[in-house]
Design an enzyme around this catalytic site. Structure first.
Site, mmCIF file in Angstrom:
data_model
loop_
_atom_site.group_PDB
_atom_site.id
_atom_site.type_symbol
_atom_site.label_atom_id
_atom_site.label_comp_id
_atom_site.label_asym_id
_atom_site.label_seq_id
_atom_site.Cartn_x
_atom_site.Cartn_y
_atom_site.Cartn_z
ATOM 1 N N LYS A 30 0.806 -1.214 0.072
ATOM 2 C CA LYS A 30 0.025 0.023 -0.038
ATOM 3 C C LYS A 30 0.966 1.179 0.052
ATOM 4 O O LYS A 30 0.745 2.033 -0.755
ATOM 5 C CB LYS A 30 -0.798 0.001 1.054
ATOM 6 C CG LYS A 30 -2.004 -1.166 1.494
ATOM 7 C CD LYS A 30 -2.808 -0.977 2.481
ATOM 8 C CE LYS A 30 -2.106 -1.214 4.098
ATOM 9 N NZ LYS A 30 -1.478 -2.361 4.207
ATOM 10 N N ARG A 52 -9.686 1.177 8.730
ATOM 11 C CA ARG A 52 -9.312 -0.028 8.973
ATOM 12 C C ARG A 52 -10.448 -0.979 9.631
ATOM 13 O O ARG A 52 -10.276 -2.012 9.689
ATOM 14 C CB ARG A 52 -8.033 -0.304 9.696
ATOM 15 C CG ARG A 52 -6.865 -1.037 9.231
ATOM 16 C CD ARG A 52 -5.856 -0.701 10.091
ATOM 17 N NE ARG A 52 -4.710 -1.491 9.764
ATOM 18 C CZ ARG A 52 -3.585 -0.999 9.302
ATOM 19 N NH1 ARG A 52 -3.499 0.204 8.887
ATOM 20 N NH2 ARG A 52 -2.639 -1.636 9.095
ATOM 21 N N ARG A 69 10.863 -6.331 4.895
ATOM 22 C CA ARG A 69 10.902 -5.046 4.490
ATOM 23 C C ARG A 69 11.992 -4.162 5.646
ATOM 24 O O ARG A 69 12.413 -4.711 6.725
ATOM 25 C CB ARG A 69 9.540 -4.342 5.290
ATOM 26 C CG ARG A 69 9.437 -2.978 5.244
ATOM 27 C CD ARG A 69 8.043 -2.611 5.071
ATOM 28 N NE ARG A 69 7.236 -3.363 6.072
ATOM 29 C CZ ARG A 69 5.629 -3.376 6.108
ATOM 30 N NH1 ARG A 69 5.253 -2.736 5.134
ATOM 31 N NH2 ARG A 69 5.131 -3.914 7.064
ATOM 32 N N ARG A 74 11.159 -2.657 11.123
ATOM 33 C CA ARG A 74 10.162 -2.327 11.925
ATOM 34 C C ARG A 74 9.753 -3.282 13.016
ATOM 35 O O ARG A 74 9.730 -4.621 12.919
ATOM 36 C CB ARG A 74 8.656 -2.052 11.202
ATOM 37 C CG ARG A 74 8.260 -0.825 10.689
ATOM 38 C CD ARG A 74 7.133 -0.909 9.680
ATOM 39 N NE ARG A 74 6.060 -1.257 10.181
ATOM 40 C CZ ARG A 74 4.980 -1.641 9.528
ATOM 41 N NH1 ARG A 74 4.685 -0.779 8.366
ATOM 42 N NH2 ARG A 74 3.912 -1.862 10.023
ATOM 43 N N ARG A 100 -1.161 -9.510 12.605
ATOM 44 C CA ARG A 100 -1.885 -8.608 11.881
ATOM 45 C C ARG A 100 -2.473 -8.992 10.669
ATOM 46 O O ARG A 100 -3.707 -8.370 10.193
ATOM 47 C CB ARG A 100 -0.657 -7.527 11.510
ATOM 48 C CG ARG A 100 -0.238 -6.567 12.429
ATOM 49 C CD ARG A 100 1.263 -6.232 12.431
ATOM 50 N NE ARG A 100 1.619 -5.720 11.013
ATOM 51 C CZ ARG A 100 3.006 -5.595 10.276
ATOM 52 N NH1 ARG A 100 3.895 -5.994 10.711
ATOM 53 N NH2 ARG A 100 2.611 -4.867 9.098
HETATM 54 P P1 ADP Z 1 0.578 -2.458 8.085
HETATM 55 O O1 ADP Z 1 1.958 -2.923 7.420
HETATM 56 O O2 ADP Z 1 0.024 -3.540 8.815
HETATM 57 O O3 ADP Z 1 -0.525 -2.282 7.023
HETATM 58 P P2 ADP Z 1 0.500 0.251 8.977
HETATM 59 O O4 ADP Z 1 2.048 0.719 8.966
HETATM 60 O O5 ADP Z 1 -0.374 0.577 8.323
HETATM 61 O O6 ADP Z 1 0.643 -1.200 9.112
HETATM 62 O O7 ADP Z 1 -0.194 0.341 10.729
HETATM 63 C C1 ADP Z 1 1.052 0.109 11.669
HETATM 64 C C2 ADP Z 1 0.235 -0.153 12.947
HETATM 65 O O8 ADP Z 1 -0.495 1.139 13.419
HETATM 66 C C3 ADP Z 1 -1.000 -0.830 13.020
HETATM 67 O O9 ADP Z 1 -0.604 -2.296 13.275
HETATM 68 C C4 ADP Z 1 -2.015 -0.590 14.143
HETATM 69 O O10 ADP Z 1 -1.657 -0.911 15.513
HETATM 70 C C5 ADP Z 1 -1.658 0.969 13.902
HETATM 71 N N1 ADP Z 1 -2.729 1.413 12.742
HETATM 72 C C6 ADP Z 1 -2.497 2.240 11.515
HETATM 73 N N2 ADP Z 1 -3.611 2.507 11.158
HETATM 74 C C7 ADP Z 1 -4.380 2.204 11.991
HETATM 75 C C8 ADP Z 1 -5.942 2.444 11.932
HETATM 76 N N3 ADP Z 1 -6.636 3.127 10.737
HETATM 77 N N4 ADP Z 1 -6.717 1.862 12.895
HETATM 78 C C9 ADP Z 1 -6.074 1.402 13.963
HETATM 79 N N5 ADP Z 1 -4.798 1.137 14.062
HETATM 80 C C10 ADP Z 1 -3.961 1.449 13.089
#
Ligand code: ADP
Length: 303
Positions: A83, A160, A194, A238, A249
Site C-alpha cells: 500500500k 481499517r 521490509r 519495524r 496483523r
Molecule cells: P501494515 O503494514 O500492517 O498495513 P501500518 O503501517 O499501516 O501497518 O500500521 C501499523 C500499525 O499502526 C497497525 O498495526 C496498527 O497498530 C496501527 N494503525 C495504523 N492505522 C490504523 C488504523 N486506521 N486503525 C487502528 N490502528 C491503526
C-alpha cells in the site's frame, strides 16, 4: 508534472466551492459518529481486463469528482501488500499528500508524547489502535496539511474498521478505494524483508520472492527492492515486522478490515487490483486500471 490522466483530468482539478476544506473535515471527523449503510457491488480485475472493457462504477465517480477538487482516494490491502509503495507513487504523480496512519502512529511512538508508551504496547502486539486515537492523529495531520495549503489525499491504512469507514463516509466523499491484493505466500515474506531508512523513511525490501507455477497457477517473481547507497547503512526493521506479529496483523486484517472492503464494494467504490508481481509489472498495470499515465516512468523505461 509527469502525469497525464486519460479520465478527464481526474487528478489535476482545482479546488472549488464544492470541496470540503480539510480543517472542516478534520473537525467533523473528530466529532461525527457512525452512519448506517446498504449494498450493491462493482469490481474490476485489471489482470483479466486490461482493456478496461468492464469499467467499474468508481471510474465514473472519478470523472464526477474531478470537477470539484483533488482526488480523495483510499488504499486497502493486507500488511505487506505494498500500500505504501503504490500510494506514495500515486501521490507524487497526482500531487496530493500520501497520508499513512501507520506513519502517524510511528511518529507518535517516536515522540515522548503521552500516548507513546500506550501505543508501543498495542503496535508491537500487532493490534489496532483505538478508533478515537487514530481519528485524533488523522485529524491533526489533516489540519496541519490544510495550514500548508494541501488539498486531496491518498489515505493508506485508514479506514481499517467499518466504524472508521462510516465516520469517514459521513464527513467527506471518498472517490475511489483501491484494494491491493497479493498472493498469501508473498505477504509474510514481504513484511519480513521490509527495511526502512532511519534517516529518509524510504521503504526497501531484501526479500526475493520466487513462487513457482503449480497446479495451473502461474508463478510469481518479485525482485528485492535495494536501497540507494546513501540509505544502505541506515536500514532498520519495524519492530512489528516479526513473524509472530505479522501473522497476528494478518488475522486482524481478516477480522476487522476485510468487512471494510464490503463496505466500499457495496457503494460501487472498490477497485480490486491483483498485483501481478513486483513494481515493474504492477505499476504500469495499476496506472492502466486507473486510466493514468506516468510519462517520466515511460521515459526512464525507454532510456
Ligand atoms: P501494515 O503494514 O500492517 O498495513 P501500518 O503501517 O499501516 O501497518 O500500521 C501499523 C500499525 O499502526 C497497525 O498495526 C496498527 O497498530 C496501527 N494503525 C495504523 N492505522 C490504523 C488504523 N486506521 N486503525 C487502528 N490502528 C491503526
Amino acid at each position: 508534472m509527469a502525469v497525464v490522466s486519460r479520465c478527464s483530468r481526474a487528478a489535476t482539478a482545482a479546488t472549488t466551492a464544492n470541496a470540503t476544506p480539510a480543517t472542516t473535515f478534520a473537525y467533523l471527523i473528530r466529532s461525527l459518529s457512525p452512519f448506517s449503510f446498504s449494498s450493491s457491488s462493482s469490481t474490476f480485475d485489471p489482470q483479466n481486463d486490461l482493456n478496461n472493457r468492464n469499467k467499474p462504477a468508481v471510474l465514473g465517480t472519478l470523472k464526477r469528482e474531478s470537477k470539484g477538487r483533488n482526488v480523495q482516494w483510499v488504499f486497502l490491502g493486507c500488511p505487506g501488500v505494498g500500500k505504501g509503495t503504490y500510494a506514495s507513487r500515486l501521490s507524487n504523480l497526482l500531487g496530493v499528500p500520501h497520508i499513512a496512519t501507520g506513519d502517524l502512529v510511528r511518529d507518535e511512538l517516536a515522540s515522548s508524547g503521552p500516548l507513546s508508551s500506550q501505543l508501543k504496547e498495542i503496535v508491537t502486539q500487532g493490534k489496532l489502535v483505538s478508533d478515537e486515537i487514530i481519528i485524533d492523529l488523522l485529524s491533526k495531520r489533516l489540519e496541519a496539511g490544510e495550514a500548508k495549503g494541501e488539498s486531496g489525499f491518498i489515505l493508506d491504512g485508514f479506514p481499517r474498521t467499518v466504524r472508521q469507514a462510516e465516520i469517514l463516509e459521513g464527513v467527506t466523499d471518498i472517490d475511489l478505494v483501491i484494494n491491493l491484493k497479493l498472493r498469501e505466500e508473498a505477504l509474510l515474506a514481504k513484511c519480513l524483508g521490509r527495511r526502512i531508512c532511519s534517516e529518509c523513511g524510504g521503504n526497501y525490501n531484501v526479500a526475493c520472492i520466487d513462487i513457482k507455477a503449480e497446479n495451473g497457477r502461474p508463478g510469481m517473481y518479485m525482485a528485492p527492492l535495494p536501497p540507494p547507497p546513501q540509505c544502505a547503512s541506515k536500514l532498520i526493521t519495524r519492530p512489528d515486522d516479526t513473524e509472530e506479529v505479522v501473522k497476528q496483523r494478518l488475522r486482524i486484517y481478516q477480522a476487522m478490515t476485510r468487512p471494510v472492503e464490503d463496505f466500499y464494494r457495496s457503494r460501487g467504490k472498490l477497485l480490486e487490483f491483483d498485483l501481478p508481481g513486483g513494481i515493474p509489472e504492477s505499476w504500469p498495470k495499476l496506472l492502466c486500471a486507473l486510466n493514468l499515465e506516468d510519462r517520466e516512468d515511460k521515459q526512464s523505461a525507454a532510456a
